[in-house]
Motif scaffolding. Structure first.
Motif, short mmCIF file in Angstrom:
data_model
loop_
_atom_site.label_atom_id
_atom_site.label_comp_id
_atom_site.label_asym_id
_atom_site.label_seq_id
_atom_site.Cartn_x
_atom_site.Cartn_y
_atom_site.Cartn_z
N SER A 1 59.66 9.34 35.66
CA SER A 1 59.20 10.55 34.96
C SER A 1 60.22 11.05 33.94
O SER A 1 59.87 11.84 33.06
CB SER A 1 58.91 11.66 35.97
OG SER A 1 60.08 12.02 36.69
N LYS A 2 61.47 10.60 34.04
CA LYS A 2 62.50 11.09 33.12
C LYS A 2 62.83 10.10 32.00
O LYS A 2 63.69 10.36 31.18
CB LYS A 2 63.76 11.43 33.91
CG LYS A 2 63.54 12.55 34.93
CD LYS A 2 64.80 12.86 35.72
CE LYS A 2 64.55 13.99 36.73
NZ LYS A 2 65.75 14.31 37.54
N VAL A 3 62.11 8.98 31.97
CA VAL A 3 62.41 7.94 30.99
C VAL A 3 62.15 8.42 29.57
O VAL A 3 62.99 8.24 28.67
CB VAL A 3 61.58 6.67 31.28
CG1 VAL A 3 61.68 5.68 30.11
CG2 VAL A 3 62.05 6.01 32.57
N GLU A 4 61.02 9.05 29.34
CA GLU A 4 60.66 9.45 27.98
C GLU A 4 61.64 10.47 27.43
O GLU A 4 62.04 10.39 26.26
CB GLU A 4 59.23 10.02 27.96
CG GLU A 4 58.69 10.27 26.56
CD GLU A 4 58.72 9.03 25.66
OE1 GLU A 4 59.04 9.17 24.47
OE2 GLU A 4 58.46 7.91 26.18
N LEU A 5 62.04 11.44 28.26
CA LEU A 5 63.00 12.43 27.79
C LEU A 5 64.33 11.77 27.46
O LEU A 5 64.96 12.11 26.44
CB LEU A 5 63.20 13.51 28.86
CG LEU A 5 64.26 14.58 28.55
CD1 LEU A 5 63.96 15.29 27.24
CD2 LEU A 5 64.36 15.59 29.69
N ALA A 6 64.76 10.83 28.28
CA ALA A 6 66.02 10.13 28.01
C ALA A 6 65.96 9.41 26.67
O ALA A 6 66.94 9.40 25.91
CB ALA A 6 66.33 9.15 29.14
N LYS A 7 64.81 8.81 26.36
CA LYS A 7 64.65 8.13 25.07
C LYS A 7 64.66 9.13 23.92
O LYS A 7 65.24 8.89 22.86
CB LYS A 7 63.36 7.32 25.07
CG LYS A 7 63.41 6.08 25.95
CD LYS A 7 62.10 5.29 25.88
CE LYS A 7 62.17 4.02 26.70
NZ LYS A 7 60.89 3.26 26.67
N GLN A 8 64.00 10.27 24.11
CA GLN A 8 63.99 11.30 23.08
C GLN A 8 65.39 11.81 22.77
O GLN A 8 65.71 12.16 21.64
CB GLN A 8 63.09 12.46 23.51
CG GLN A 8 61.61 12.13 23.55
CD GLN A 8 60.78 13.26 24.12
OE1 GLN A 8 61.26 14.36 24.36
NE2 GLN A 8 59.50 13.00 24.37
N LEU A 9 66.23 11.86 23.79
CA LEU A 9 67.61 12.32 23.60
C LEU A 9 68.46 11.30 22.86
O LEU A 9 69.51 11.66 22.32
CB LEU A 9 68.23 12.63 24.96
CG LEU A 9 67.68 13.87 25.67
CD1 LEU A 9 68.07 13.87 27.15
CD2 LEU A 9 68.19 15.14 25.00
N GLY A 10 68.03 10.03 22.85
CA GLY A 10 68.75 9.03 22.09
C GLY A 10 69.09 7.75 22.81
O GLY A 10 69.70 6.85 22.22
#
Length: 335
Positions: free
Chosen positions: A187-196
């Protein structure tokens, strides 16, 4: 001493009188502190950041005197100034500071005894600075001093969607590193990608070390910043490159088990267990790093991911969310 606004005789604060779980947290009315030295200032606290380290003090892992007032980073406005402190601070100044006891409506700070008080620009987002001070300085000093991140480095960061992890990711990308994030849930993969993050590995689904070696063409990572501790130590250790530096800085899943130093020899690795305060031990160090961090935030180069703001009285519920790993980003108290 000078002051222009009436100061109430009592204030609200969040404290504990014994060690234990979240139920020992108390929202109390106590006496407002007063200036007792000409070198002191009184600050009306506006925002305070919530950090996992408070659970260590609450549980007794880190011993402390009681009653203990939680909190150790905040922003606010100066409302009273001692005569000697007036050389540096004036009533109305916005300040950011590191000092135990920040979950309270007012704090007395000694400008001689504590150099970790930073005068902020007049137009600044106090919430963002409060949310980034402790964790932001941790990430910022570590990428300069614990392991100096360089362009082209492969860097592993655990919990990249969390408060400090999200800042590590952004700061490493500002240095043009290749960032591999390791998160515990999909569930936290997309946010991690958005952060860079250039790559994100879900530790519950994949063999982290094998995946890191695949990403880095069997080289491993030059640097790793791990705040998870026990659950992530082994795979982080196996992910290191020859002459790599493993920076372990937290115990979110429990303390790291004892390490045989001979195991470092196979790759000529370095391992570090630094603390922020060892890098901001002098006024020059604190002002340099804090000034640079504030500049990055005010210029929009570093985003502070504040996921939720709680009122002071609800700290208990905020730390339950933080400790259960339900939250992402940074949690902040509005005082």
């Amino acid at each position: 001493m000078s002051t222009t606004t009436p100061i109430p005789s009592t204030m609200k604060a969040v404290r504990m009188h014994e060690n234990g779980g979240p139920d020992v947290i108390k929202y109390e009315e106590i006496s407002t502190p007063i200036l007792s030295s000409p070198s002191q200032i009184l600050v009306a606290v506006k925002y305070s950041g919530i950090n996992f380290i408070e659970s260590y003090f609450r549980s007794g892992l880190y011993p402390t005197q009681q009653p203990y007032t939680f909190g150790r980073e905040a922003t606010g406005e100066v409302v009273a100034v001692g005569d000697d402190a007036a050389v540096k601070f004036q009533i109305g100044d916005k300040v950011a500071f590191l000092e135990p006891g920040a979950f309270a409506e007012y704090m007395v700070l000694d400008t001689t005894a504590n150099h970790r008080i930073f005068k902020l620009p007049a137009k600044v987002d106090l919430k963002s600075i409060a949310g980034a001070l402790l964790q932001g300085l941790t990430a910022y000093t570590f990428i300069h001093e614990a392991y100096e991140v360089k362009a082209g480095d492969d860097i592993l960061i655990t919990a990249p969607a969390g408060g400090v992890g999200s800042l590590f990711v952004q700061l490493c990308k500002l240095r043009h590193a290749n960032v591999i994030g390791v998160t515990s849930t999909a569930s936290k993969v997309e946010l991690a990608k958005q952060l860079g993050c250039d790559h994100v590995i879900v530790s519950s689904d994949e063999d982290v070390a094998s995946r890191v070696l695949e990403i880095t063409n069997n080289k491993g990572v030059e640097g790793a910043f791990d705040g998870v501790g026990k659950d992530s130590f082994e795979f982080t250790f196996k992910s290191m490159a020859r002459k790599g530096t493993f920076v372990s800085y937290g115990n979110a899943s429990g303390p790291v088990p004892p390490l045989n130093l001979l195991t470092l020899s196979a790759k000529n690795m370095k391992i570090a267990r630094p603390t922020l305060f060892g890098y901001v031990a002098t006024p020059d160090e604190f002002n340099k790093y804090t000034g640079e961090l504030v500049d990055l935030i005010t210029q929009g180069k570093l985003k502070v991911n504040i996921s939720q703001t709680y009122p002071l009285k609800d700290y208990k519920y905020a730390t339950i969310a933080l400790e259960s790993k339900e939250s992402t980003g940074k949690l902040v108290l509005e005082i």
